[in-house]
Write a protein that holds these residues in place. Sequence first.
Motif, PDB file in Angstrom:
ATOM      1  N   ASP A   1      53.217 -58.555  -0.199  1.00  0.00           N
ATOM      2  CA  ASP A   1      54.042 -57.368  -0.417  1.00  0.00           C
ATOM      3  C   ASP A   1      54.346 -57.188  -1.897  1.00  0.00           C
ATOM      4  O   ASP A   1      54.369 -56.067  -2.412  1.00  0.00           O
ATOM      5  CB  ASP A   1      55.345 -57.484   0.375  1.00  0.00           C
ATOM      6  N   LEU A   2      54.601 -58.304  -2.575  1.00  0.00           N
ATOM      7  CA  LEU A   2      54.894 -58.239  -4.004  1.00  0.00           C
ATOM      8  C   LEU A   2      53.671 -57.800  -4.795  1.00  0.00           C
ATOM      9  O   LEU A   2      53.796 -57.143  -5.839  1.00  0.00           O
ATOM     10  CB  LEU A   2      55.382 -59.609  -4.494  1.00  0.00           C
ATOM     11  N   ALA A   3      52.479 -58.145  -4.309  1.00  0.00           N
ATOM     12  CA  ALA A   3      51.240 -57.772  -5.002  1.00  0.00           C
ATOM     13  C   ALA A   3      50.981 -56.276  -4.961  1.00  0.00           C
ATOM     14  O   ALA A   3      50.113 -55.773  -5.687  1.00  0.00           O
ATOM     15  CB  ALA A   3      50.057 -58.522  -4.377  1.00  0.00           C
ATOM     16  N   VAL A   4      51.721 -55.554  -4.117  1.00  0.00           N
ATOM     17  CA  VAL A   4      51.557 -54.104  -4.028  1.00  0.00           C
ATOM     18  C   VAL A   4      51.778 -53.446  -5.390  1.00  0.00           C
ATOM     19  O   VAL A   4      51.073 -52.505  -5.754  1.00  0.00           O
ATOM     20  CB  VAL A   4      52.541 -53.537  -2.980  1.00  0.00           C
ATOM     21  N   VAL A   5      52.762 -53.942  -6.146  1.00  0.00           N
ATOM     22  CA  VAL A   5      53.106 -53.301  -7.426  1.00  0.00           C
ATOM     23  C   VAL A   5      51.933 -53.299  -8.389  1.00  0.00           C
ATOM     24  O   VAL A   5      51.489 -52.236  -8.836  1.00  0.00           O
ATOM     25  CB  VAL A   5      54.347 -53.979  -8.049  1.00  0.00           C
TER      26      VAL A   5
ATOM     27  N   ALA B   1      59.177 -46.012  -4.502  1.00  0.00           N
ATOM     28  CA  ALA B   1      59.924 -46.321  -3.286  1.00  0.00           C
ATOM     29  C   ALA B   1      60.015 -47.830  -3.079  1.00  0.00           C
ATOM     30  O   ALA B   1      61.051 -48.350  -2.656  1.00  0.00           O
ATOM     31  CB  ALA B   1      59.255 -45.661  -2.083  1.00  0.00           C
ATOM     32  N   PHE B   2      58.932 -48.535  -3.385  1.00  0.00           N
ATOM     33  CA  PHE B   2      58.936 -49.999  -3.284  1.00  0.00           C
ATOM     34  C   PHE B   2      59.966 -50.597  -4.250  1.00  0.00           C
ATOM     35  O   PHE B   2      60.732 -51.501  -3.901  1.00  0.00           O
ATOM     36  CB  PHE B   2      57.542 -50.537  -3.580  1.00  0.00           C
ATOM     37  N   LEU B   3      59.990 -50.091  -5.468  1.00  0.00           N
ATOM     38  CA  LEU B   3      60.945 -50.599  -6.466  1.00  0.00           C
ATOM     39  C   LEU B   3      62.380 -50.318  -6.036  1.00  0.00           C
ATOM     40  O   LEU B   3      63.274 -51.140  -6.258  1.00  0.00           O
ATOM     41  CB  LEU B   3      60.675 -49.954  -7.831  1.00  0.00           C
TER      42      LEU B   3
ATOM     43  N   LEU C   1      45.102 -58.275   1.694  1.00  0.00           N
ATOM     44  CA  LEU C   1      46.462 -58.181   2.231  1.00  0.00           C
ATOM     45  C   LEU C   1      46.438 -58.083   3.750  1.00  0.00           C
ATOM     46  O   LEU C   1      45.530 -57.501   4.333  1.00  0.00           O
ATOM     47  CB  LEU C   1      47.180 -56.963   1.636  1.00  0.00           C
ATOM     48  N   SER C   2      47.450 -58.656   4.384  1.00  0.00           N
ATOM     49  CA  SER C   2      47.571 -58.655   5.843  1.00  0.00           C
ATOM     50  C   SER C   2      48.647 -57.669   6.281  1.00  0.00           C
ATOM     51  O   SER C   2      49.366 -57.102   5.453  1.00  0.00           O
ATOM     52  CB  SER C   2      47.900 -60.062   6.348  1.00  0.00           C
ATOM     53  N   SER C   3      48.779 -57.479   7.577  1.00  0.00           N
ATOM     54  CA  SER C   3      49.739 -56.522   8.122  1.00  0.00           C
ATOM     55  C   SER C   3      51.084 -57.199   8.355  1.00  0.00           C
ATOM     56  O   SER C   3      51.233 -57.990   9.302  1.00  0.00           O
ATOM     57  CB  SER C   3      49.218 -55.925   9.429  1.00  0.00           C
ATOM     58  N   THR C   4      52.063 -56.884   7.523  1.00  0.00           N
ATOM     59  CA  THR C   4      53.405 -57.438   7.697  1.00  0.00           C
ATOM     60  C   THR C   4      54.014 -56.983   9.016  1.00  0.00           C
ATOM     61  O   THR C   4      54.625 -57.771   9.741  1.00  0.00           O
ATOM     62  CB  THR C   4      54.311 -56.994   6.531  1.00  0.00           C
ATOM     63  N   ALA C   5      53.821 -55.706   9.371  1.00  0.00           N
ATOM     64  CA  ALA C   5      54.429 -55.158  10.582  1.00  0.00           C
ATOM     65  C   ALA C   5      53.906 -55.860  11.832  1.00  0.00           C
ATOM     66  O   ALA C   5      54.679 -56.261  12.712  1.00  0.00           O
ATOM     67  CB  ALA C   5      54.166 -53.653  10.664  1.00  0.00           C
ATOM     68  N   VAL C   6      52.584 -56.029  11.935  1.00  0.00           N
ATOM     69  CA  VAL C   6      51.988 -56.635  13.132  1.00  0.00           C
ATOM     70  C   VAL C   6      52.300 -58.125  13.207  1.00  0.00           C
ATOM     71  O   VAL C   6      52.706 -58.639  14.252  1.00  0.00           O
ATOM     72  CB  VAL C   6      50.468 -56.389  13.145  1.00  0.00           C
ATOM     73  N   VAL C   7      52.114 -58.842  12.100  1.00  0.00           N
ATOM     74  CA  VAL C   7      52.308 -60.301  12.097  1.00  0.00           C
ATOM     75  C   VAL C   7      53.761 -60.662  12.368  1.00  0.00           C
ATOM     76  O   VAL C   7      54.052 -61.577  13.147  1.00  0.00           O
ATOM     77  CB  VAL C   7      51.838 -60.906  10.761  1.00  0.00           C
ATOM     78  N   MET C   8      54.692 -59.936  11.746  1.00  0.00           N
ATOM     79  CA  MET C   8      56.109 -60.249  11.946  1.00  0.00           C
ATOM     80  C   MET C   8      56.519 -60.020  13.399  1.00  0.00           C
ATOM     81  O   MET C   8      57.301 -60.786  13.960  1.00  0.00           O
ATOM     82  CB  MET C   8      56.974 -59.409  11.010  1.00  0.00           C
TER      83      MET C   8
ATOM     84  N   ILE D   1      59.427 -52.375   2.824  1.00  0.00           N
ATOM     85  CA  ILE D   1      58.776 -53.589   2.344  1.00  0.00           C
ATOM     86  C   ILE D   1      59.554 -54.163   1.162  1.00  0.00           C
ATOM     87  O   ILE D   1      59.814 -55.368   1.085  1.00  0.00           O
ATOM     88  CB  ILE D   1      57.314 -53.307   1.950  1.00  0.00           C
ATOM     89  N   GLY D   2      59.936 -53.296   0.214  1.00  0.00           N
ATOM     90  CA  GLY D   2      60.715 -53.761  -0.928  1.00  0.00           C
ATOM     91  C   GLY D   2      62.071 -54.296  -0.531  1.00  0.00           C
ATOM     92  O   GLY D   2      62.562 -55.270  -1.099  1.00  0.00           O
ATOM     93  N   LEU D   3      62.681 -53.681   0.491  1.00  0.00           N
ATOM     94  CA  LEU D   3      64.016 -54.096   0.925  1.00  0.00           C
ATOM     95  C   LEU D   3      63.991 -55.491   1.544  1.00  0.00           C
ATOM     96  O   LEU D   3      65.005 -56.190   1.547  1.00  0.00           O
ATOM     97  CB  LEU D   3      64.562 -53.078   1.931  1.00  0.00           C
ATOM     98  N   GLU D   4      62.845 -55.905   2.093  1.00  0.00           N
ATOM     99  CA  GLU D   4      62.738 -57.229   2.692  1.00  0.00           C
ATOM    100  C   GLU D   4      62.653 -58.324   1.652  1.00  0.00           C
ATOM    101  O   GLU D   4      62.819 -59.501   1.968  1.00  0.00           O
ATOM    102  CB  GLU D   4      61.497 -57.294   3.596  1.00  0.00           C
ATOM    103  N   LEU D   5      62.372 -57.963   0.409  1.00  0.00           N
ATOM    104  CA  LEU D   5      62.238 -58.955  -0.657  1.00  0.00           C
ATOM    105  C   LEU D   5      63.527 -59.049  -1.446  1.00  0.00           C
ATOM    106  O   LEU D   5      64.348 -58.157  -1.452  1.00  0.00           O
ATOM    107  CB  LEU D   5      61.092 -58.572  -1.598  1.00  0.00           C
TER     108      LEU D   5
END
Length: 584
Positions: A172-176, A261-263, A140-147, A86-90
């Motif tokens: 995804d950014l709100a995860v932090v 891991a996100f960072l 929050l929504s599902s990035t994996a399913v929606v994408m 998720i972090g790598l996509e940002l």
Amino acid sequence: MHEQHSLPYLRETLLFLSLAGILIPLLQRWRINQVLGFLAVGALVGPFGLGLMAKDVSWLAYFSFPRLEGVTALADIGVLFLMFMIGLELSAERLWALRRWVFGAGSAQVCLSAVIIGCIAYFFGNRLEAAIILGLLLSLSSTAVVMQLMTEQRSLASPLGQAGFSVLMLQDLAVVPILILIGVLTQQQSEGLAGLVILALIKSAGAILLIYLVGRRVIRPLFRSFAKQRAPDVFMALTLLSALGIAGLTAAAGLSMALGAFLAGLLLAETEFKHEVEITIEPFKGLLMGLFFMSVGMSIDVREIAQSPVWIPLSVIGLIAIKGTVLAVIFRVGGLNWGKAVEGGLLLGQGGEFAFIVTAYAVSTKLFEPKVGQFIMLVVGLSLFVTPLAAKLGHMFCKHWERRFHDDRTKTLEISEPEPVAGGVIIAGFGRVGKMLGQLLAEQNVPYIAFENDARLVTRLHSEGFPVYFGDAARAELLRKAHADRSPAIVLTMDHPASALNAVKSIRKELPEVLIFARSRDEKHAHALKQAGATIVIPETLESSLQLSAFVLQTLGFSEGSVTNMIQVERDRHIAAIDGLSKR
């Protein structure tokens, strides 16, 4: 002497690998979302499925997971790599390019949905701290399913696709801050809620500062120095070290390992090694994410549906209705017509995979009651299962709206990608020839992306603003990441003859129809490239000879026009000869 197994949970590991080996190809062939597939299988073979029957039918124990302990440790690693991806996509560049939709529409959606859902949770008797977290995690929504759904519908490049993608980025950014806030609330300190929130914001600022310091001072130079060796095993080890090492640092600081891991992913997304990192962990991503979602499915007790046959379905419908309405209004304000706005709301109305992580953590820290945690996991899991149906209904509504009101126009959304978009020229090798070509394309506003194996050169040119990344264009995985199937042409300018020949063979095998323009050392090398599948090959010695001949002829008194014609005739003759030999 009694034999001892040194590998714990060997049976569970072998069973999971067997299931994954069967499931992944089948799900891909049947075009079923892998998240939904692994959730369903996890529920089937878990302790609340076949695991219950294993107590009476002993042989079922070999095909089920009667206890969760066997997969929990490996599932924790799956969580880390899910957050890492998720972090790598940002990236800061992408966030800035989409800033109006990411921070405008995305922030509005998360805040409004969290307030509404949190108030409902508090009304139903949850503590204030639990209601706050419930509101945030269900917003929050599902990035994996929606994408995956948008990719299958080929709508990612559309205004609705870009708007939905922007909202997912903010989520995804709100995860932090959510992870940090959970850590603070579970400490059960005596300070008031305002003090806890302020402390969470301070820790968020500290996490961002950590990203900057580590990224600028350690990670980028470390990758640059090890990439010079061009050893895949070293690169893989460094990628794993970055993800797990930073996760360990955040754990040592009293924060979540998932946050670390996100960072780590967010940090590497800023470097020129992003694409190579994605390819490196690609083989592990499917397995580890599958393990995570399968473990989630195993922890869901489907018998709860029979005990709450009304409230669980109503909660699923209510969740999609609340988020769908909020998103539809935001998309309409942003310029989409009502048809597309409703379609987008239904597409992103489900709960997200992050809810499973937070719920398990909140239950373990007693922020949530176990019954509340089980209820939330069921609601989110079922919302994921109904998402394809909700998306289809949304698409049908959109078509009906546009036919009835003749409203198929959408206000142009000011959304652009900082990286070259799909459909740009791909340049393999960015030395003197590749760089000159890139500059000419840029002057004509033709998008392109370049790949180069020289880490030092990539770092220098990337810092100067060139869209060049570390990687080998001969790798099929990298071609897919660069959307080579939509590229008008791939240009090979590598110095090494064997590398160019290998790249042509690999590209032609993966993309039979794409145009390949290649530079060769001499005519012999040109013949080999043509036989391998290159569309046009230009020998470097040919062009230098022709240019030298042109200068000589003009010096001898021949007119510029006649010299140009003679040179072109000679060039055509040599290229035709190369084509003729390659067809023999």
